[in-house]
Design a protein around this motif. Structure first.
Motif, mmCIF file in Angstrom:
data_model
loop_
_atom_site.group_PDB
_atom_site.id
_atom_site.type_symbol
_atom_site.label_atom_id
_atom_site.label_comp_id
_atom_site.label_asym_id
_atom_site.label_seq_id
_atom_site.Cartn_x
_atom_site.Cartn_y
_atom_site.Cartn_z
ATOM 1 N N PRO A 1 -14.541 -58.885 -46.450
ATOM 2 C CA PRO A 1 -14.422 -59.446 -47.799
ATOM 3 C C PRO A 1 -14.479 -60.966 -47.809
ATOM 4 N N LYS A 2 -15.058 -61.506 -48.877
ATOM 5 C CA LYS A 2 -15.035 -62.953 -49.096
ATOM 6 C C LYS A 2 -13.603 -63.355 -49.419
ATOM 7 N N TRP B 1 -18.734 -62.915 -37.048
ATOM 8 C CA TRP B 1 -18.324 -64.316 -37.119
ATOM 9 C C TRP B 1 -17.775 -64.593 -38.507
ATOM 10 N N GLU B 2 -16.542 -65.046 -38.579
ATOM 11 C CA GLU B 2 -15.987 -65.534 -39.828
ATOM 12 C C GLU B 2 -16.332 -67.013 -39.927
ATOM 13 N N VAL B 3 -16.599 -67.478 -41.127
ATOM 14 C CA VAL B 3 -16.933 -68.878 -41.355
ATOM 15 C C VAL B 3 -16.038 -69.359 -42.485
ATOM 16 N N MET B 4 -15.349 -70.473 -42.264
ATOM 17 C CA MET B 4 -14.386 -70.895 -43.276
ATOM 18 C C MET B 4 -14.360 -72.403 -43.457
ATOM 19 N N PHE C 1 -7.819 -73.617 -51.791
ATOM 20 C CA PHE C 1 -7.764 -74.576 -50.684
ATOM 21 C C PHE C 1 -8.474 -74.061 -49.428
ATOM 22 N N MET C 2 -8.861 -72.777 -49.457
ATOM 23 C CA MET C 2 -9.555 -72.180 -48.314
ATOM 24 C C MET C 2 -10.617 -71.210 -48.832
ATOM 25 N N TYR C 3 -11.794 -71.284 -48.223
ATOM 26 C CA TYR C 3 -12.907 -70.431 -48.619
ATOM 27 C C TYR C 3 -13.521 -69.858 -47.353
ATOM 28 N N GLY C 4 -13.705 -68.553 -47.331
ATOM 29 C CA GLY C 4 -14.260 -67.939 -46.133
ATOM 30 C C GLY C 4 -15.186 -66.779 -46.432
ATOM 31 N N ARG C 5 -16.154 -66.638 -45.577
ATOM 32 C CA ARG C 5 -17.086 -65.508 -45.613
ATOM 33 C C ARG C 5 -17.324 -65.098 -44.162
#
Length: 140
Positions: free
Chosen positions: A103-104, A123-126, A109-113
Motif C-alpha cells: 500500500p501507498k 523495494w520501498e521508497v520513501m 510528513f512521510m510519503y512512501g510507495r
C-alpha cells in the motif's frame, strides 16, 4: 569513513536485472562486475550486488527463496521529495517491475510507495520531513 552497505540479491537473468536497476537510477560499477555478478551503485554508500543463482550459492548453503512467492526482506531507499518517490516507482514499472505491490503511505510528513524488481525483490521508497516527523512523534 562512512559505513557502506552492499545488498546481495540473487537474480535469474543478470543482464535484465542490470538494465532494470540502471532504469531506476543505479549505475554499474564495471570493476566489480563480470558474467556472474554486477555491482549497481545507488550512492557512495549504497551498493546492490546482483548475483546469478550459481554465484549466490557460493556464499550460503541455504536455499534461494523465490522472491515472487516469499519475502525475506523489504529494502527501503530514501528520496529527497515525494515527487522523486513517484518518479522512481514509475521508472521501475516502465522497466519491467511492478509498481506498488504494497500500500501507498501518505502521512503528510512521510510519503512512501514501493516497487518489485523482475525477480520479485520489493523495494520501498520513501520521503520524510524529519523535523515534522519528530514533532508528530513528540505529540503522540
Amino acid at each position: 569513513m562512512p559505513k557502506l552497505i552492499f545488498v546481495n540479491l540473487p537474480v535469474a537473468d543478470l543482464p535484465r536485472s542490470m538494465a532494470f536497476y540502471e532504469a531506476v537510477g543505479a549505475r554499474n560499477e564495471p570493476s566489480f562486475t563480470d558474467e556472474t555478478a554486477a555491482c549497481m551503485v545507488f550512492s557512495d554508500t549504497i551498493h546492490v550486488m546482483l548475483l546469478t543463482h550459481d554465484k549466490f550459492r557460493q556464499f550460503t548453503p541455504k536455499q534461494i527463496p523465490d522472491a515472487k512467492r516469499t519475502c525475506q526482506v523489504l529494502l527501503c531507499l530514501s528520496m529527497d521529495s515525494a515527487a522523486e518517490v513517484d518518479a522512481i516507482v514509475a521508472r521501475a514499472a516502465d522497466a519491467g517491475g511492478t509498481a506498488d505491490p504494497g500500500p501507498k503511505q501518505d502521512h503528510g510528513f512521510m510519503y512512501g510507495r514501493s516497487f518489485e524488481d523482475p525477480d520479485g525483490h520489493v523495494w520501498e521508497v520513501m520521503w520524510m520531513d524529519v523535523a515534522a516527523a519528530r514533532a508528530a512523534m513528540a505529540e503522540g
